[in-house]
Enzyme design. Structure first.
Site, PDB file in Angstrom:
ATOM      1  N   SER A  15       0.812  -1.225   0.000  1.00 21.01           N
ATOM      2  CA  SER A  15       0.000   0.000   0.000  1.00 21.01           C
ATOM      3  C   SER A  15       0.840   1.269   0.000  1.00 21.01           C
ATOM      4  O   SER A  15       1.918   1.321   0.604  1.00 21.01           O
ATOM      5  CB  SER A  15      -0.874  -0.035   1.260  1.00 21.01           C
ATOM      6  OG  SER A  15      -1.411   1.230   1.527  1.00 21.01           O
ATOM      7  N   GLU A  22       0.206   3.608   1.794  1.00 20.39           N
ATOM      8  CA  GLU A  22       0.310   4.022   3.200  1.00 20.39           C
ATOM      9  C   GLU A  22       1.711   3.757   3.749  1.00 20.39           C
ATOM     10  O   GLU A  22       2.102   4.329   4.765  1.00 20.39           O
ATOM     11  CB  GLU A  22      -0.727   3.276   4.057  1.00 20.39           C
ATOM     12  CG  GLU A  22      -2.129   3.841   3.963  1.00 20.39           C
ATOM     13  CD  GLU A  22      -2.267   5.245   4.532  1.00 20.39           C
ATOM     14  OE1 GLU A  22      -2.017   5.441   5.725  1.00 20.39           O
ATOM     15  OE2 GLU A  22      -2.624   6.152   3.762  1.00 20.39           O
ATOM     16  N   TYR A  81      -1.379   0.330  10.678  1.00 18.78           N
ATOM     17  CA  TYR A  81      -1.669  -0.325   9.387  1.00 18.78           C
ATOM     18  C   TYR A  81      -0.469  -0.193   8.442  1.00 18.78           C
ATOM     19  O   TYR A  81      -0.010  -1.180   7.858  1.00 18.78           O
ATOM     20  CB  TYR A  81      -2.914   0.309   8.756  1.00 18.78           C
ATOM     21  CG  TYR A  81      -3.153  -0.120   7.318  1.00 18.78           C
ATOM     22  CD1 TYR A  81      -3.787  -1.327   7.028  1.00 18.78           C
ATOM     23  CD2 TYR A  81      -2.746   0.684   6.245  1.00 18.78           C
ATOM     24  CE1 TYR A  81      -3.998  -1.719   5.705  1.00 18.78           C
ATOM     25  CE2 TYR A  81      -2.958   0.294   4.927  1.00 18.78           C
ATOM     26  CZ  TYR A  81      -3.588  -0.910   4.665  1.00 18.78           C
ATOM     27  OH  TYR A  81      -3.790  -1.310   3.355  1.00 18.78           O
TER      28      TYR A  81
END
Ligand code: NAP
Ligand code: F7E
Length: 324
Positions: A122, A124, A146
């Site tokens: 991701s 992120e 996460y």
């Protein structure tokens, strides 16, 4: 060809299953045992796919599943994928999104090292971005439990590739959305809110940080890149993005305007929705994927938001009709 998808009941899993069926694959999906089945996103293809029980937390279930199915390709899309929940349940998020990846890789290593593996990494992972735009070479600086767990998932995939020669690819996908997006993510929260306001079912929409910027693409386009990665001669890491970013405010404006509404009358900021550590601005450079995979996005941000608003309006109208 046989493909096994973890997370098949999720947004991406349902799109990928459709895509692989169109390519002639026999598609297997791993689902968690639940007292109530939630197959809304895959009901339309349920007769064409085969569902098997398993869980990222349960090593033996993964080994058994791979032994039974003997897939050619395995796509690990299962995860606790909502960033705010990762502060509420950091340990569980790590079990799913970090150690869970090792459990799958161990199962592949034990059963059949020739299975090609896709890991859903991701944007992120870039978090507090170290350069703009972000490429496969940009250092990671995750800003949530996460993001931290996804960095682990990324590196364990690279490590099993280098340690055991497993064909493991890491797709570093930037935000991608669709009418099947979960209602808690900001795009769908907004398009669902617009539909309810338009139909008089709601009069305000509460959001957090309106200044955050994301590189938003369409999920239907992005799942093709997952498959393309596994068709290459060598495994690798790829950034998948549109190369255009928009703020949450832009998103809100486009969504409300597409229903003929002025967003400023309805949107309010709720400080409780602001995150403990924010990812302010993500912008991906997918040149490597474009050149090597021949991949490029087809649906624009504006087209996608309009598609989501139309879908949510139709959905709410259908619900209202059933209530009558
Ligand atoms: P999603 O809609 O939240 O779907 C997550 C899936 O994971 C669901 O099918 C869920 O099953 C399953 N799952 C969760 N925990 C599990 C466990 N312990 N064992 C087995 N299955 C489990 O997520 P998505 O948007 O499709 O994203 C797919 C993947 O890409 C995720 O790994 C996500 O982190 C990653 N990703 C997403 C984006 C994006 O913008 N969408 C961008 C980059 C990376 P249930 O139905 O049982 O809950
Ligand atoms: O937030 C801001 C919020 O929850 C986007 C996941 O698929 O993409 C997703 O993670 C932005 C953030 O997605 C609200 O602060 C403002 O800056 O839609 P989101 P995300 O956190 O970017 C990545 C690539 C993944 O891998 C993840 O799995 O919008 N924002 N107000 C809000 N966000 C939410 N959810 N709700 C609000 O009210």
């Amino acid at each position: 060809m046989k493909a096994l998808i973890t997370g098949i009941t999720g947004q991406d899993g349902s799109h990928l299953a459709e895509f692989l069926l169109s390519k002639g694959y026999e598609v297997f999906g791993m689902v968690r045992r639940s007292s109530t089945e939630k197959f809304d996103r895959i009901n339309h293809i349920i007769d064409k796919i085969k569902l098997k029980q398993g869980d990222l937390l349960d090593q033996l279930s993964l080994i058994r599943l791979i032994e039974e199915i003997q897939p050619d390709e395995m796509y690990n899309l299962a995860a606790q994928s909502f960033v705010p929940t990762s502060w509420q349940q950091p340990v569980l998020t790590a079990e799913f999104d970090a150690v869970g990846v090792t459990r799958i890789l161990e199962a592949i290593r034990l059963v059949d090292k020739k299975i090609k593996f896709y890991q859903a990494s991701s944007s992120e992972m870039f978090g507090k971005t170290q350069e703009v735009p972000q490429t496969e070479k940009t250092p990671f600086y995750p800003r949530s439990p996460y993001g931290v767990a996804k960095v682990y998932g990324h590196w364990i995939t690279v490590n099993y590739r280098e340690s055991y020669g497993i064909f493991g690819c890491s797709g570093i996908l930037f935000n991608h959305e669709s009418p099947r997006r979960g209602l808690e993510f900001v795009t769908r929260k907004v398009t669902d809110g617009v539909a309810k306001i338009k139909l008089g079912l709601k009069d305000k929409l509460y959001l957090g940080n309106l200044d955050a910027q994301r590189d938003w693409g369409y999920a239907g386009d992005y799942v093709e890149s997952m498959w393309l990665m596994l068709q290459q001669k060598e495994p690798d890491n790829y950034v998948i993005a549109t190369g255009i970013s928009h703020s949450v405010k832009d998103l809100v404006r486009v969504a409300f305007e597409s229903a003929g509404l002025d967003w400023q009358k309805y949107v309010k900021v709720d400080q409780n929705l602001v995150r403990p550590a924010e990812v302010d601005h993500l912008l991906g450079d997918a040149s490597y994927a474009r050149n090597k995979l021949g991949w490029q996005p087809k649906v624009s941000f504006e087209e996608m938001i309009k598609m989501m608003v139309e879908h949510d309006l139709a959905l709410q109208q259908k619900i209202l009709k059933h209530k009558d």
